[in-house]
Write an enzyme that holds these catalytic residues in place. Structure first.
Site, PDB file in Angstrom:
ATOM      1  N   SER A  11      48.228  44.135  36.738  1.00  0.00           N
ATOM      2  CA  SER A  11      47.282  43.140  36.229  1.00  0.00           C
ATOM      3  C   SER A  11      45.920  43.347  36.894  1.00  0.00           C
ATOM      4  CB  SER A  11      47.826  41.743  36.562  1.00  0.00           C
ATOM      5  OG  SER A  11      46.904  40.752  36.175  1.00  0.00           O
ATOM      6  N   SER A  32      43.371  39.892  33.180  1.00  0.00           N
ATOM      7  CA  SER A  32      43.171  38.459  33.400  1.00  0.00           C
ATOM      8  C   SER A  32      41.868  38.052  32.726  1.00  0.00           C
ATOM      9  CB  SER A  32      43.106  38.172  34.908  1.00  0.00           C
ATOM     10  OG  SER A  32      44.361  38.445  35.482  1.00  0.00           O
ATOM     11  N   LEU A  33      42.007  37.371  31.608  1.00  0.00           N
ATOM     12  CA  LEU A  33      40.836  37.044  30.792  1.00  0.00           C
ATOM     13  C   LEU A  33      40.250  35.686  31.196  1.00  0.00           C
ATOM     14  CD1 LEU A  33      39.327  38.298  28.386  1.00  0.00           C
ATOM     15  CD2 LEU A  33      40.889  37.096  26.849  1.00  0.00           C
ATOM     16  N   HIS A  34      41.072  34.665  31.151  1.00  0.00           N
ATOM     17  CA  HIS A  34      40.723  33.284  31.551  1.00  0.00           C
ATOM     18  C   HIS A  34      39.668  32.623  30.679  1.00  0.00           C
ATOM     19  CE1 HIS A  34      43.306  34.091  34.817  1.00  0.00           C
ATOM     20  NE2 HIS A  34      42.467  34.888  35.437  1.00  0.00           N
ATOM     21  N   CYS A  38      38.179  34.703  42.631  1.00  0.00           N
ATOM     22  CA  CYS A  38      38.370  33.715  41.562  1.00  0.00           C
ATOM     23  C   CYS A  38      38.637  32.362  42.224  1.00  0.00           C
ATOM     24  CB  CYS A  38      39.543  34.103  40.676  1.00  0.00           C
ATOM     25  SG  CYS A  38      39.384  35.779  40.026  1.00  0.00           S
ATOM     26  N   CYS A  78      50.008  33.165  43.837  1.00  0.00           N
ATOM     27  CA  CYS A  78      49.304  34.248  44.500  1.00  0.00           C
ATOM     28  C   CYS A  78      48.591  33.844  45.805  1.00  0.00           C
ATOM     29  CB  CYS A  78      48.314  34.679  43.423  1.00  0.00           C
ATOM     30  SG  CYS A  78      47.237  35.990  43.704  1.00  0.00           S
ATOM     31  N   CYS A  86      42.210  30.689  42.743  1.00  0.00           N
ATOM     32  CA  CYS A  86      43.258  31.545  43.304  1.00  0.00           C
ATOM     33  C   CYS A  86      43.243  31.474  44.824  1.00  0.00           C
ATOM     34  CB  CYS A  86      43.017  32.977  42.829  1.00  0.00           C
ATOM     35  SG  CYS A  86      44.008  34.209  43.686  1.00  0.00           S
ATOM     36  N   ASN A 112      48.354  26.762  38.636  1.00  0.00           N
ATOM     37  CA  ASN A 112      49.157  26.287  39.747  1.00  0.00           C
ATOM     38  C   ASN A 112      48.205  25.559  40.697  1.00  0.00           C
ATOM     39  OD1 ASN A 112      51.557  26.125  41.070  1.00  0.00           O
ATOM     40  ND2 ASN A 112      51.800  28.326  41.296  1.00  0.00           N
ATOM     41  N   CYS A 139      41.506  39.394  48.753  1.00  0.00           N
ATOM     42  CA  CYS A 139      40.892  39.939  47.538  1.00  0.00           C
ATOM     43  C   CYS A 139      39.400  39.637  47.549  1.00  0.00           C
ATOM     44  CB  CYS A 139      41.536  39.319  46.304  1.00  0.00           C
ATOM     45  SG  CYS A 139      40.898  40.005  44.762  1.00  0.00           S
ATOM     46  N   GLU A 149      52.178  38.892  50.464  1.00  0.00           N
ATOM     47  CA  GLU A 149      53.318  38.208  49.850  1.00  0.00           C
ATOM     48  C   GLU A 149      53.912  38.997  48.706  1.00  0.00           C
ATOM     49  OE1 GLU A 149      50.776  34.169  50.418  1.00  0.00           O
ATOM     50  OE2 GLU A 149      52.190  34.236  48.755  1.00  0.00           O
ATOM     51  N   CYS A 156      57.155  40.483  42.030  1.00  0.00           N
ATOM     52  CA  CYS A 156      55.697  40.444  41.962  1.00  0.00           C
ATOM     53  C   CYS A 156      55.173  40.918  43.322  1.00  0.00           C
ATOM     54  CB  CYS A 156      55.299  38.993  41.689  1.00  0.00           C
ATOM     55  SG  CYS A 156      53.544  38.716  41.736  1.00  0.00           S
TER      56      CYS A 156
END
Ligand code: SAH
Ligand code: SF4
Length: 404
Positions: free
Chosen positions: A216, A239-241, A138, A358, A141, A315, A134, A108, A127
């Protein structure tokens, strides 16, 4: 194509074996023509048609002799993301592209239009994806839930950008920014990502300034160090989160291999060596990583750094038991960071109603998992996050296939 032996079925693995032309370096293209006894300016003609014009097949380059056009078509693919489905949302301000690659893999890209505001010119940000799926996994995601498919080749990364640029050009508009925040972990496909950035950045090819490109990462420490050694290539976002290891082990499973202090130390060295501010991202999940304790931990971790934090309400895409943090909670979180001198911005998501997050469209195509699988996944996340919130570290191994 080989002739199938009678009585057997022929399986073509991997789709089209020809490399995508936009991933081929200028030198390699000159060499290709030289092998055919052709001068270097032929390579320039092709490059101009690919990068300045809108050639999507060799037939579009009428200035080339027919035999060379045929040869080019046999050797290279002019467009690796041609099979694209577009969905619009936000009143046309967000365009989500679902690209089917030669081997059937789905990836995408999302084009976001930002109209001009006082003091800011209009922007068009794309983007893009660096992998199909992946390996990091996570749990909030949609791409992580899909698992790893494969690395994208250089041209598959670049052609997402060419596709959007062609659409914009038809409206007399230009792409202003590219962010590697789509599917995949760019630093686990770093050679191809660097080659793609090179093509995007090169004034003789796409010609987009390095300052307009952001990559990122979920925290691949060896990749960050490699970028530091190379010098400024683009803006780095991390990406810390979560700043606490126990919680980050759950939210970004890569943390079990490269803990948060190592990630931030590597990002800090990158900022010091390149003079570029590091951007951190935190997806805000209600009751999980948005507490005062988490805000304080993040403030302590980043205090005194040349850094900026983007706080993004989650999201609601994946099969999780979680929801986005309410706005007032995020505002308190931002205020805690600000009190420690760490600047933070609250970023609202675009394109939620078409699934601009994502990997969501590709996940939809992969089909809905069985209810029992979803229920088990939810129960595991409730259990893991409860342990994490008590400060207990995960005993699960780091995800497989994340390299060195
Ligand atoms: N793999 C890289 C880049 C792609 S993900 C990385 O993780 O940084 C890009 C960003 O989208 C990351 O910051 C990621 O945390 C965020 N993201 C993923 N799923 C999300 C969701 N459901 N809601 C909000 N942000 C999400
Ligand atoms: Fe991979 Fe990034 Fe999604 Fe994590 S957030 S699973 S690293 S794409």
């Amino acid at each position: 194509m080989p002739t199938p032996v009678a009585g057997t079925t022929l399986t073509v693995v991997g789709g089209d074996a020809r490399p995508g032309l936009s991933g081929v370096s200028s030198d390699a293209l000159v060499a290709w023509f030289a092998e055919r006894g052709e001068p270097a300016y032929r390579a320039r003609q092709v490059a101009d048609a690919v990068w300045r014009g809108d050639a999507t097949t060799a037939a579009d380059i009428q200035t080339l002799p027919a035999a060379l056009r045929e040869g080019l078509d046999e050797a290279f693919r002019f467009d690796t993301v041609g099979d694209t489905e577009l969905r619009l949302s936000d009143g046309g301000l967000t365009e989500k592209g679902l690209h089917r690659l030669a081997d059937g893999a789905l990836i995408e890209s999302v084009l976001m239009h930002y109209p001009a505001r006082p003091g800011q010119r209009e922007r068009h940000t794309l983007c893009i994806s660096s992998q199909a799926g992946c390996a990091v996994g996570c749990p909030f995601c949609a791409t992580g839930e899909l698992g790893f498919g494969r690395d994208l080749e250089t041209a598959e990364i670049v052609d997402q950008v060419r596709h959007a640029a062609r659409r914009l050009a038809a409206d007399k508009k230009r792409l202003t920014n590219v962010v590697f925040m789509g599917m995949g972990e760019p630093l686990l496909n770093l050679d191809r990502v660097l080659a793609a950035v090179d093509a995007l950045n090169d004034p003789r090819r796409f010609g987009l300034g390095a300052r307009h490109i952001t990559v990122s990462t979920s925290g691949v420490v060896p990749g960050i160090r490699r970028l530091t050694a190379l010098g400024p290539q683009f803006t780095l976002a991390v990406s810390l989160h979560a700043a606490r290891d126990a919680l980050r082990d759950v939210l970004v499973p890569l943390n079990r291999r490269w803990p948060v202090a190592e990630v931030v130390a590597a990002a800090r060295e990158h900022a010091a060596a390149t003079g570029r501010r590091v951007t951190y991202e935190a997806t805000m999940i209600a009751g999980i990583n948005d507490t005062e304790l988490d805000a304080q931990a993040m403030a302590d971790l980043l205090r005194g750094d040349h850094a900026h934090v983007n706080l993004i309400p989650m999201n609601p895409v994946a099969h999780t038991p979680w929801t986005a943090s309410p706005d007032p909670v995020i505002e308190v979180f931002a205020a805690t960071l600000a009190a420690a001198g760490v600047t933070a911005t609250i970023r609202r998501n675009r394109g939620q109603e078409i699934g601009a997050a994502c990997g969501q469209l590709a996940a939809e195509r992969a089909g809905e998992p069985a209810p029992a699988v979803v229920a088990r996944r939810r129960a595991r996340l409730v259990d893991e996050s409860a342990h994490a919130l008590r400060g207990e570290r995960s005993h699960e191994p780091a995800p497989a296939g994340i390299g060195e």
